[in-house]
Every structure is written in structure tokens, then in C-alpha cells.
Design a protein around this motif. Sequence first.
Motif, PDB file in Angstrom:
ATOM      1  N   ALA A  77       0.818  -1.215   0.000  1.00 19.97           N
ATOM      2  CA  ALA A  77       0.000   0.000   0.000  1.00 19.97           C
ATOM      3  C   ALA A  77       0.848   1.259   0.000  1.00 19.97           C
ATOM      4  O   ALA A  77       0.506   2.238  -0.677  1.00 19.97           O
ATOM      5  N   THR A  78       1.932   1.244   0.741  1.00 20.92           N
ATOM      6  CA  THR A  78       2.753   2.446   0.828  1.00 20.92           C
ATOM      7  C   THR A  78       3.302   2.848  -0.537  1.00 20.92           C
ATOM      8  O   THR A  78       3.067   3.970  -0.981  1.00 20.92           O
ATOM      9  N   PRO A  79       4.018   1.963  -1.256  1.00 19.77           N
ATOM     10  CA  PRO A  79       4.496   2.384  -2.581  1.00 19.77           C
ATOM     11  C   PRO A  79       3.380   2.591  -3.594  1.00 19.77           C
ATOM     12  O   PRO A  79       3.456   3.504  -4.418  1.00 19.77           O
ATOM     13  N   SER A 119      -2.525   9.200 -13.261  1.00 18.09           N
ATOM     14  CA  SER A 119      -1.996   8.585 -12.040  1.00 18.09           C
ATOM     15  C   SER A 119      -2.011   7.065 -12.105  1.00 18.09           C
ATOM     16  O   SER A 119      -1.210   6.396 -11.441  1.00 18.09           O
ATOM     17  N   ALA A 120      -2.918   6.498 -12.907  1.00 17.74           N
ATOM     18  CA  ALA A 120      -3.041   5.040 -12.977  1.00 17.74           C
ATOM     19  C   ALA A 120      -1.883   4.397 -13.731  1.00 17.74           C
ATOM     20  O   ALA A 120      -1.600   3.216 -13.524  1.00 17.74           O
ATOM     21  N   ILE A 121      -1.227   5.147 -14.587  1.00 16.96           N
ATOM     22  CA  ILE A 121      -0.184   4.557 -15.432  1.00 16.96           C
ATOM     23  C   ILE A 121       1.030   4.108 -14.622  1.00 16.96           C
ATOM     24  O   ILE A 121       1.412   2.929 -14.676  1.00 16.96           O
ATOM     25  N   PRO A 122       1.671   4.989 -13.836  1.00 17.53           N
ATOM     26  CA  PRO A 122       2.802   4.495 -13.030  1.00 17.53           C
ATOM     27  C   PRO A 122       2.370   3.555 -11.908  1.00 17.53           C
ATOM     28  O   PRO A 122       3.127   2.663 -11.518  1.00 17.53           O
ATOM     29  N   THR A 123       1.140   3.722 -11.425  1.00 18.39           N
ATOM     30  CA  THR A 123       0.665   2.887 -10.320  1.00 18.39           C
ATOM     31  C   THR A 123       0.523   1.427 -10.722  1.00 18.39           C
ATOM     32  O   THR A 123       0.831   0.516  -9.940  1.00 18.39           O
ATOM     33  N   THR A 124       0.085   1.191 -11.952  1.00 25.15           N
ATOM     34  CA  THR A 124      -0.177  -0.179 -12.407  1.00 25.15           C
ATOM     35  C   THR A 124       1.074  -1.048 -12.382  1.00 25.15           C
ATOM     36  O   THR A 124       0.998  -2.246 -12.082  1.00 25.15           O
ATOM     37  N   ALA A 125       2.224  -0.468 -12.693  1.00 25.33           N
ATOM     38  CA  ALA A 125       3.470  -1.242 -12.721  1.00 25.33           C
ATOM     39  C   ALA A 125       3.761  -1.879 -11.370  1.00 25.33           C
ATOM     40  O   ALA A 125       4.318  -2.977 -11.294  1.00 25.33           O
ATOM     41  N   VAL A 126       3.393  -1.202 -10.295  1.00 25.98           N
ATOM     42  CA  VAL A 126       3.619  -1.723  -8.949  1.00 25.98           C
ATOM     43  C   VAL A 126       2.428  -2.545  -8.467  1.00 25.98           C
ATOM     44  O   VAL A 126       2.579  -3.574  -7.812  1.00 25.98           O
ATOM     45  N   MET A 127       1.224  -2.100  -8.835  1.00 32.13           N
ATOM     46  CA  MET A 127       0.018  -2.717  -8.304  1.00 32.13           C
ATOM     47  C   MET A 127      -0.263  -4.098  -8.876  1.00 32.13           C
ATOM     48  O   MET A 127      -0.744  -4.984  -8.167  1.00 32.13           O
ATOM     49  N   THR A 166       7.153 -13.827 -15.285  1.00 32.26           N
ATOM     50  CA  THR A 166       6.154 -13.010 -15.985  1.00 32.26           C
ATOM     51  C   THR A 166       4.740 -13.268 -15.469  1.00 32.26           C
ATOM     52  O   THR A 166       3.855 -12.426 -15.624  1.00 32.26           O
ATOM     53  N   SER A 167       4.544 -14.422 -14.814  1.00 31.92           N
ATOM     54  CA  SER A 167       3.223 -14.743 -14.283  1.00 31.92           C
ATOM     55  C   SER A 167       2.811 -13.798 -13.165  1.00 31.92           C
ATOM     56  O   SER A 167       1.620 -13.607 -12.908  1.00 31.92           O
ATOM     57  N   LEU A 168       3.797 -13.197 -12.489  1.00 26.77           N
ATOM     58  CA  LEU A 168       3.486 -12.221 -11.453  1.00 26.77           C
ATOM     59  C   LEU A 168       2.762 -11.009 -12.034  1.00 26.77           C
ATOM     60  O   LEU A 168       2.040 -10.310 -11.329  1.00 26.77           O
ATOM     61  N   PHE A 169       2.975 -10.765 -13.324  1.00 27.81           N
ATOM     62  CA  PHE A 169       2.390  -9.588 -13.974  1.00 27.81           C
ATOM     63  C   PHE A 169       1.152  -9.945 -14.791  1.00 27.81           C
ATOM     64  O   PHE A 169       0.674  -9.131 -15.577  1.00 27.81           O
ATOM     65  N   LYS A 170       0.643 -11.174 -14.586  1.00 28.73           N
ATOM     66  CA  LYS A 170      -0.595 -11.539 -15.261  1.00 28.73           C
ATOM     67  C   LYS A 170      -1.704 -10.588 -14.810  1.00 28.73           C
ATOM     68  O   LYS A 170      -1.875 -10.332 -13.626  1.00 28.73           O
ATOM     69  N   GLY A 171      -2.460 -10.058 -15.756  1.00 26.77           N
ATOM     70  CA  GLY A 171      -3.537  -9.145 -15.426  1.00 26.77           C
ATOM     71  C   GLY A 171      -3.138  -7.684 -15.441  1.00 26.77           C
ATOM     72  O   GLY A 171      -3.923  -6.824 -15.040  1.00 26.77           O
ATOM     73  N   THR A 172      -1.925  -7.388 -15.929  1.00 23.46           N
ATOM     74  CA  THR A 172      -1.473  -5.993 -15.962  1.00 23.46           C
ATOM     75  C   THR A 172      -2.369  -5.138 -16.861  1.00 23.46           C
ATOM     76  O   THR A 172      -2.775  -4.032 -16.478  1.00 23.46           O
ATOM     77  N   CYS A 173      -2.689  -5.648 -18.048  1.00 20.45           N
ATOM     78  CA  CYS A 173      -3.563  -4.893 -18.955  1.00 20.45           C
ATOM     79  C   CYS A 173      -4.950  -4.714 -18.348  1.00 20.45           C
ATOM     80  O   CYS A 173      -5.559  -3.643 -18.471  1.00 20.45           O
ATOM     81  N   ALA A 174      -5.441  -5.753 -17.683  1.00 16.10           N
ATOM     82  CA  ALA A 174      -6.749  -5.662 -17.032  1.00 16.10           C
ATOM     83  C   ALA A 174      -6.719  -4.655 -15.889  1.00 16.10           C
ATOM     84  O   ALA A 174      -7.692  -3.929 -15.658  1.00 16.10           O
TER      85      ALA A 174
END
Length: 297
Positions: A77-79, A119-127, A166-174
Motif C-alpha cells: 500500500a505504501t508504494p 496517475s493510474a499509469i505508473p501505479t499499475t506497474a507496482v500494483m 512473468t506470471s506475477l504480472f498476469k492481469g497488468t492490462c486488465a
Amino acid sequence: MSSEEPQPVATSGIKSFLSGGFGGMCLVAAGHPLDLLKVRMQTSTAYTSTLDCFRKTLAENGIRGMYRGMAAPLVGATPVFAICFWGYDMGQKIMRYTYNLSPTDKLSMNQILFAGGFSAIPTTAVMAPMERIKCTLQVSAASGSGAGYKGPADAAMGIIRNGGITSLFKGTCATLLRDVPGSVAYFGAYEIIKKTLTDQSAGQGSISPLAIVTAGGLAGMANWAVAIPPDVLKSRLQTAPEGKYSGVRQVFVEMMRTEGAGALFRGMGPALLRAFPANAACFLGVELSLQAMNKLW
């Protein structure tokens, strides 16, 4: 008493980053149990209602089970929220630069909406990886899949073993599909409602906690009213066995074919129930910490 509206106070990127991180921690602490119910309802047809999901989860796992999977979003949550509010601040700065505005000039609503979406663009990379781990932990106990995970780190290693890094990033586009329009609604609603509830002659530092809590809670509900359909697709994609879906489009097609459009709104009840207290806590934490920092430096 002056009738002129107060000028906005210029905010630095570092203050936006720190206040956003604190706000995110407040959000997770206030809203995680209902987030767990939302994810379980989205990924299973075993529950007839939010109350039914709550009763079964409580019976199976006890009160501690309502906080299953909380460690990952709490640590993340913090980052995540720090980057979200930093991104919102950067979006505003882009608008100020584009339209040659000073740091204290007020932005139009269209400019605020752009900053919210940005704001959603940089957030998604971490979220995205955090959401992947969280959803996996939340669903595992209900489905029996991966029930042996000891925590976020163990779940992350299990995800990597099964599908690679790469499986950790599954759902990035969603996640991006969910968060761009959701963030537009989120920050837009907050600014509109806060302005409506605030005495404009009282000064920038005189925003009442009640106005912040009300605006933050309603902004959270506006966010989920827009974001719940892509969030359902994201949850299905992220909790599916490796190789079941090629992407979010296949999840959507299969869901429409087998369950109909109503499935896109599964989990709406707990999402909206969670949204008000969680985001009220988030924005209260953001505003109060920002005010404290503005007094310190």
C-alpha cells in the motif's frame, strides 16, 4: 470575512508521495475484509450474496480469515498509493506546464480528470503483481488451491514456480483497463465533492474532516461504480490456473458465453460497502499528513 476563494497551495512531489503512502495504509486497514469478500464473490459462484459470503468465510476461517492476504496489500500500500498520489501530482504538473499555469493556479475539471487518469499509469506497474499475490491468497483457502501458502512471499514463489516471473504480472492490462477510468472518476469526484462541501472563504487549511471523509468515501464509491466490471475480469484472470486464459479478452468472451453480462458486476456489493470507509480513511490520512508536512516544511 473575504469572499474570495483561497489560492491552492503548491505541493511538492515528495509530499504527495509520502502523504499518498500513509493514506494507502489507512485504506488497507479499514477496507481489507470487504475486499476479501469482493474477490471471493468474483471468482466463485458458491455465494448467493455478500452476507452469505461473509457467513461462510467467517465459519470456515474465523475472524482472522477476514484478514487473509492482508500482508501483501499492506506492505504494497505504501508504494502503490504513494505512486498513485505522486502520479496525480505529476499529472497536474503536466497540465500546468502544457497550459502555462503557475503552481498555484486552479486547474479546470478536464485538467483534473486528465491528472486522475494519468496517475493510474505508473501505479499499475507496482500494483499488478501485488494484486496477483493478494487475489491468489484470498481465493486459495476457499478453493483449496494453494492452501498451503504461508504468506505473500511463499505465494509469490509459488506463482513464479508455476508460470515463471512473468506470471506475477498476469492481469497488468486488465489492471490498467480498470484503473485509468476508475482513477478519473476517483479524483474527479473527490475534488468536486470536497469543493462543494468546503467553505471557500475559510482558507485552504480549513477543510473540515467531515468534508474530507464524505468526499473521500463517495469518491471511492464512484471509482468502483466505474471499475468493477474490469476488476471482475482482472480477478478471474489472475486467479485462473496457468494457461487457462490467453488474456483478458478471452476471460470476457467466456464469461459472456457462460454466465452473461450480470457476472461483470459480481462483488459490486462488498466493493461499494468497502469503498466508503476505506477511501474515507485514505483521503483523511492523505489530507492530514499533507497538512502536517506543510506546517513542518
